[in-house]
Scaffold this active site. Structure first.
Site, short mmCIF file in Angstrom:
data_model
loop_
_atom_site.label_atom_id
_atom_site.label_comp_id
_atom_site.label_asym_id
_atom_site.label_seq_id
_atom_site.Cartn_x
_atom_site.Cartn_y
_atom_site.Cartn_z
CB CYS A 22 11.21 -0.73 1.45
SG CYS A 22 9.68 -1.66 1.71
CD GLU A 65 11.11 -1.84 6.89
OE1 GLU A 65 11.19 -1.09 5.90
OE2 GLU A 65 10.64 -2.99 6.82
N GLY A 107 6.81 -6.25 -0.20
CA GLY A 107 6.07 -6.26 1.05
C GLY A 107 6.94 -6.69 2.21
CD1 TRP A 143 -0.09 -1.50 3.14
CD2 TRP A 143 0.66 0.60 3.28
NE1 TRP A 143 0.72 -1.43 4.25
CE2 TRP A 143 1.19 -0.14 4.36
CE3 TRP A 143 0.99 1.95 3.16
CZ2 TRP A 143 2.04 0.42 5.31
CZ3 TRP A 143 1.84 2.52 4.11
CH2 TRP A 143 2.34 1.75 5.17
CD GLU A 190 11.31 -3.34 -2.30
OE1 GLU A 190 11.48 -3.37 -1.05
OE2 GLU A 190 10.55 -2.56 -2.87
CG LEU A 191 11.19 -9.40 0.95
CD1 LEU A 191 11.66 -10.67 1.65
CD2 LEU A 191 9.71 -9.50 0.60
#
Length: 463
Positions: free
Chosen positions: A268, A367, A212, A136, A234-235
């Site tokens: 991110c 994170e 995510g 999102w 892609e985290l």
């Protein structure tokens, strides 16, 4: 969670959507399969025309879709407009460059002569329907940076977007249809997370890409691995922002504020850990803290707002837990560290700078998805490298130095998918994007991204 638009500025539910039925999901899978059989044979000229038409539509409708994004996830409206413009740029970039990026490759005849070949080549062919599981926080950009190269390569897309941005998701499916892409070339699936496994296991779906959380990436990768299907992940990220004595401290501190607070801190690739050489630590800390204090927190629709609300109540609670844990163990808040007064109806959090963070604190390892920065003092380059790599993540990094020897050291030793000098990390259509370690694998964007979902086919021709 329900599929619904909940305005994070005031917590109100704007609209709720019913997930697709099993029969509707089956129809979309059938449509994707049928579309691919014809679309894969289209020319680059035809794909370019279609993608440019989609870019033209998005450019004309940018303000409207920006307002939808802001309503659904809370980013400042000016940032939402910039996101739409970035998508237009990426679509046009791939429309212009895809044919060259996927051009056949011809080894020198003498290099393959001993194989008996008169001539050999490598052709890039599309794989088929690709499932995109998207987040999102950049609800338009994350999708377009997959869709543009995938469609130009001749693949078709199935979008499972985050449940809190359904209107943006539906807009994207409609956008490509209105641009002229055939039915089934790009479809939005309004489904729950629990339905993703069944879609991914369907033999008509050949691959998946996910942006995510680490948990979501692990779940999708495990299913795809069981089915032997290609994935790109892609985290999360906990990017270091390193400042050394030769840096322009004013510019570094000013950029650091933007790098941490962009997208309400929910990115991110936002800089999250600020590692500053002891010789310039005090000067940087003063300027950085002042800059964070100067940010205007408020209604994201208002033009003067720098930081809007977090996307939801759970996200704010997760952030608060990290800050509370750090403060309880001895960290100090140079600013922020609480919910702002006067904004009780939404999911707001003050821009925050913490110092005195230690390895025992959760915030050192986890994170921070919100406008919270951790500020560390380092003695030298060696300590900066060690601390920068002391994280399970490895998405990108920022280094401020004018010393070329120092720069070479960071390029060589930082465990990250990117190193940005004297600036902040950003994704760009012409540059590969992705991470290492628990930040994922594979690459998006540039030539690397368009070839991720292609079959590199060896063509051997004998006498």
């Amino acid at each position: 969670m329900p599929i619904a638009t909940v305005n994070p500025a005031d917590g109100s539910t704007v609209e709720t959507f019913e997930p697709l039925s099993a029969e509707e999901v089956e129809q979309r899978l059938a449509d994707a399969d049928a579309a691919f059989r014809g679309y894969r044979l289209t020319t680059f000229e035809e794909r370019t025309r279609l993608l440019n038409a989609a870019a033209d539509l998005l450019e004309r409708e940018a303000d409207g879709v920006a307002r939808v994004m802001t309503t659904e996830m809370g980013k400042p409206l000016v940032a939402a407009r910039a996101e739409a413009a970035k998508c237009v740029k990426a679509m046009r970039w791939y429309a212009r460059n895809a044919e060259e990026l996927l051009a056949p490759e011809y080894p020198a005849p003498e290099d393959v002569a001993d194989s008996g070949a008169v001539r050999a080549e490598v052709r890039y062919r599309p794989l088929g329907p690709v499932l995109a599981v998207m987040p999102w926080n950049f609800p338009l950009w994350q999708v377009v940076r997959f869709a543009a190269p995938a469609l130009m390569a001749g693949n078709v897309g199935l979008l499972k977007h985050a449940s809190n941005v359904p209107q943006t998701a539906l807009y994207l499916g409609d956008l490509f249809h209105r641009a002229g892409f055939a039915r089934g070339c790009f479809q939005t699936l309004l489904i729950s997370s629990g339905t993703v496994e069944a879609v991914l296991r369907d033999p008509r779906v050949v691959a998946a890409t996910l942006t995510g959380s680490e948990g979501a990436g692990r779940a999708v990768a495990s299913v795809a691995g069981d089915e032997i299907k290609k994935t790109v992940l892609e985290l999360g990220g906990s990017d270091p922002f390193i400042v050394l004595p030769s840096a322009d401290i004013e510019a570094a501190a000013r950029t650091a504020v933007t790098a941490r607070a962009q997208n309400n801190g929910q990115s991110c690739i936002a800089a999250k850990r600020f590692l500053v050489h002891t010789d310039v630590f005090d000067a940087f800390a003063e300027r950085f803290t002042s800059g964070m204090l100067g940010l205007t927190v408020g209604d994201p629709m208002e033009p003067g707002t720098d930081v809007g609300p977090l996307s939801g109540a759970q996200g704010r609670e997760d952030l608060e837990e990290l800050v509370t844990d750090a403060l309880a163990q001895g960290a100090q808040a140079l600013c922020g560290g609480r919910r702002p007064q006067g904004l009780e109806q939404g999911f707001y959090y003050e821009p925050t700078v913490l110092t005195g963070v230690t390895a025992q604190m959760r915030i050192h390892r986890e994170e921070t998805f919100g406008p919270v920065a951790t500020l560390y003092r380092v003695a030298d380059v060696e300590e900066a490298v060690t601390l920068a790599n002391d994280t399970p993540f490895g998405l990108s990094s920022n280094v401020w130095t004018q010393d070329e020897c120092e720069a070479d050291r960071f390029v060589q030793d930082l465990e990250a998918g990117g190193v940005f000098f004297n600036g902040m990390t950003a994704s760009h259509p012409a540059l590969p994007f992705g991470g290492v370690k628990r930040s994922g694998y594979g690459r998006e964007l540039a030539g690397h991204g368009i070839r991720e979902f292609c079959n590199a086919t060896t063509v051997w021709r004998g006498p």
